[in-house]
Design a protein around this motif. Structure first.
Motif, mmCIF file in Angstrom:
data_model
loop_
_atom_site.group_PDB
_atom_site.id
_atom_site.type_symbol
_atom_site.label_atom_id
_atom_site.label_comp_id
_atom_site.label_asym_id
_atom_site.label_seq_id
_atom_site.Cartn_x
_atom_site.Cartn_y
_atom_site.Cartn_z
ATOM 1 N N ALA A 15 0.824 -1.211 0.000
ATOM 2 C CA ALA A 15 0.000 0.000 0.000
ATOM 3 C C ALA A 15 0.855 1.257 0.000
ATOM 4 O O ALA A 15 0.427 2.307 -0.509
ATOM 5 N N ALA A 16 2.069 1.146 0.570
ATOM 6 C CA ALA A 16 2.980 2.301 0.612
ATOM 7 C C ALA A 16 3.753 2.470 -0.685
ATOM 8 O O ALA A 16 4.527 3.420 -0.823
ATOM 9 N N GLY A 17 3.560 1.545 -1.634
ATOM 10 C CA GLY A 17 4.212 1.669 -2.929
ATOM 11 C C GLY A 17 5.508 0.911 -3.070
ATOM 12 O O GLY A 17 6.258 1.126 -4.033
ATOM 13 N N CYS A 18 5.813 0.024 -2.124
ATOM 14 C CA CYS A 18 7.038 -0.776 -2.207
ATOM 15 C C CYS A 18 6.872 -1.826 -3.309
ATOM 16 O O CYS A 18 6.020 -2.712 -3.197
ATOM 17 N N VAL A 19 7.685 -1.737 -4.335
ATOM 18 C CA VAL A 19 7.549 -2.603 -5.498
ATOM 19 C C VAL A 19 7.834 -4.056 -5.143
ATOM 20 O O VAL A 19 7.195 -4.974 -5.649
ATOM 21 N N PHE A 20 8.811 -4.265 -4.258
ATOM 22 C CA PHE A 20 9.198 -5.623 -3.870
ATOM 23 C C PHE A 20 8.706 -5.915 -2.454
ATOM 24 O O PHE A 20 9.471 -6.304 -1.573
ATOM 25 N N ALA A 21 7.417 -5.695 -2.250
ATOM 26 C CA ALA A 21 6.843 -5.789 -0.902
ATOM 27 C C ALA A 21 7.089 -7.151 -0.251
ATOM 28 O O ALA A 21 7.419 -7.234 0.937
ATOM 29 N N GLU A 22 6.926 -8.239 -1.000
ATOM 30 C CA GLU A 22 7.098 -9.571 -0.419
ATOM 31 C C GLU A 22 8.531 -9.785 0.050
ATOM 32 O O GLU A 22 8.774 -10.288 1.159
ATOM 33 N N ASP A 23 9.501 -9.405 -0.790
ATOM 34 C CA ASP A 23 10.911 -9.578 -0.423
ATOM 35 C C ASP A 23 11.271 -8.708 0.785
ATOM 36 O O ASP A 23 11.977 -9.156 1.696
ATOM 37 N N GLU A 24 10.777 -7.469 0.774
ATOM 38 C CA GLU A 24 11.084 -6.570 1.886
ATOM 39 C C GLU A 24 10.449 -7.077 3.183
ATOM 40 O O GLU A 24 11.064 -7.014 4.261
ATOM 41 N N ALA A 25 9.233 -7.572 3.082
ATOM 42 C CA ALA A 25 8.555 -8.099 4.268
ATOM 43 C C ALA A 25 9.336 -9.257 4.868
ATOM 44 O O ALA A 25 9.487 -9.356 6.099
ATOM 45 N N GLU A 26 9.848 -10.109 4.019
ATOM 46 C CA GLU A 26 10.622 -11.256 4.498
ATOM 47 C C GLU A 26 11.854 -10.793 5.275
ATOM 48 O O GLU A 26 12.185 -11.338 6.340
ATOM 49 N N LEU A 27 12.537 -9.774 4.757
ATOM 50 C CA LEU A 27 13.726 -9.260 5.428
ATOM 51 C C LEU A 27 13.383 -8.594 6.759
ATOM 52 O O LEU A 27 14.067 -8.786 7.768
ATOM 53 N N ILE A 28 12.316 -7.807 6.761
ATOM 54 C CA ILE A 28 11.907 -7.125 7.989
ATOM 55 C C ILE A 28 11.479 -8.131 9.047
ATOM 56 O O ILE A 28 11.864 -8.036 10.225
ATOM 57 N N LEU A 29 10.707 -9.130 8.645
ATOM 58 C CA LEU A 29 10.248 -10.151 9.592
ATOM 59 C C LEU A 29 11.421 -10.943 10.159
ATOM 60 O O LEU A 29 11.421 -11.327 11.333
ATOM 61 N N ALA A 30 12.445 -11.170 9.346
ATOM 62 C CA ALA A 30 13.605 -11.932 9.811
ATOM 63 C C ALA A 30 14.504 -11.105 10.727
ATOM 64 O O ALA A 30 15.239 -11.662 11.555
ATOM 65 N N THR A 31 14.442 -9.789 10.588
ATOM 66 C CA THR A 31 15.333 -8.913 11.358
ATOM 67 C C THR A 31 14.715 -8.485 12.685
ATOM 68 O O THR A 31 15.418 -8.373 13.698
ATOM 69 N N ALA A 32 13.421 -8.241 12.701
ATOM 70 C CA ALA A 32 12.751 -7.766 13.922
ATOM 71 C C ALA A 32 12.844 -8.814 15.031
ATOM 72 O O ALA A 32 12.596 -9.999 14.808
ATOM 73 N N ARG A 33 13.160 -8.355 16.239
ATOM 74 C CA ARG A 33 13.331 -9.285 17.369
ATOM 75 C C ARG A 33 12.098 -9.358 18.260
ATOM 76 O O ARG A 33 11.947 -10.310 19.022
ATOM 77 N N THR A 34 11.232 -8.369 18.188
ATOM 78 C CA THR A 34 10.014 -8.355 19.005
ATOM 79 C C THR A 34 8.860 -7.815 18.173
ATOM 80 O O THR A 34 9.080 -7.130 17.154
ATOM 81 N N PRO A 35 7.614 -8.064 18.580
ATOM 82 C CA PRO A 35 6.468 -7.498 17.859
ATOM 83 C C PRO A 35 6.506 -5.972 17.808
ATOM 84 O O PRO A 35 6.156 -5.373 16.780
ATOM 85 N N ASP A 36 6.938 -5.334 18.889
ATOM 86 C CA ASP A 36 7.017 -3.873 18.892
ATOM 87 C C ASP A 36 8.062 -3.378 17.892
ATOM 88 O O ASP A 36 7.851 -2.371 17.202
ATOM 89 N N GLU A 37 9.191 -4.084 17.837
ATOM 90 C CA GLU A 37 10.237 -3.688 16.886
ATOM 91 C C GLU A 37 9.748 -3.893 15.453
ATOM 92 O O GLU A 37 10.005 -3.054 14.580
ATOM 93 N N LEU A 38 9.035 -4.968 15.232
ATOM 94 C CA LEU A 38 8.467 -5.223 13.901
ATOM 95 C C LEU A 38 7.529 -4.091 13.499
ATOM 96 O O LEU A 38 7.623 -3.563 12.377
ATOM 97 N N ALA A 39 6.646 -3.693 14.394
ATOM 98 C CA ALA A 39 5.701 -2.617 14.088
ATOM 99 C C ALA A 39 6.434 -1.320 13.784
ATOM 100 O O ALA A 39 6.084 -0.596 12.839
#
Length: 258
Positions: A15-39
């Protein structure tokens, strides 16, 4: 707000216009250590912060390089400059990463070459702090200052590889850059002066006195600027040539001290 699920992360990024949303989501989910950090990470990316600043790192030439907010993000095309340096001087023992930003180029060169004397320099103190961490595993030294003024004098005439990823965007074209660069990276790392070649010419003019005999200096430039960049190297007394990667849209000028 309920915790982000993988699907909602992808939806928010798309929705924010990220062309590679799936790839970026995978990286963010793998990097975040807590739900708050993920948010918080998702919120920062949705707000337009570069992905590498959100993650705190960038992948570059097989390395995971630390990248802080406000520091220039190493570009994938600059891996071509690293490869050209290694091909030109595979046995270099002294390496300088000028206009180093995060120090990604210096770190990549040291990782490939093995035991080298490595120096990185930048005019931006935030970049130097970041570079210091990235080159520490290779015994590197980071310096703050304007181009060669930052370097120890005893490097004169000893440098085997001088990598200078100088800013080369013409001043009146900076506003045309993507918002991620324009709004979140330091202007000093982007603005190359009236024709984009101001810093490059300064590097070319001074490089011969710092290079060892047979040492090389490499800079990245645009296709349009390449002929003028080669001319600047030649006028400085360097043997100059242009290397091009059409795949990476990369143009690298290589100058060798006779």
């Amino acid at each position: 707000m309920p915790p982000y699920s993988p699907a909602t992360v992808v939806s928010a990024l798309r929705a924010a216009g990220c062309v590679f949303a799936e790839d970026e989501a995978e990286l963010i989910l793998a990097t975040a250590r807590t739900p708050d950090e993920l948010a918080a990470m998702v919120d920062r990316r949705v707000a337009g912060l570069p992905l590498e600043h959100v993650l705190g790192w960038a992948e570059f030439h097989g390395l995971r390089v630390s990248v802080e907010p406000g520091v220039f993000v190493p570009r994938r095309r600059t891996e071509f400059l690293v490869d050209q340096a290694l091909a030109q001087a595979p046995h270099a023992s002294v390496v300088v990463d000028l206009c180093c930003g995060s120090g990604a180029v210096g770190a990549a060169l040291a990782a490939a070459l093995g035991r080298v004397e490595l120096h990185a320099a930048d005019v931006d103190p935030a970049a130097v702090r970041c570079a210091r961490r990235n080159i520490a595993p290779f015994g590197g030294h980071a310096h703050t200052g304007d181009l060669f003024d930052a370097l120890p004098d005893d490097l004169r005439g000893r440098v085997g590889i001088l990598a200078a990823n100088v800013p080369y965007v013409p001043t009146d074209e900076v506003d045309l850059l993507p918002a991620e660069a324009r709004d979140h990276e330091p202007l000093v790392a982007l603005d190359g002066g009236a024709d984009g070649l101001g810093v490059l010419r300064r590097v070319a003019a001074a490089a011969p006195e710092w290079l060892a005999p047979g040492g090389c200096v490499l800079v990245e430039t645009s296709e349009r600027q390449a002929p003028s960049a080669v001319e600047a190297f030649t006028q400085a007394g360097l043997s100059a040539r242009l290397a091009v990667s059409e795949e990476l849209y990369a143009n690298v000028v290589i100058g060798v001290r006779p």
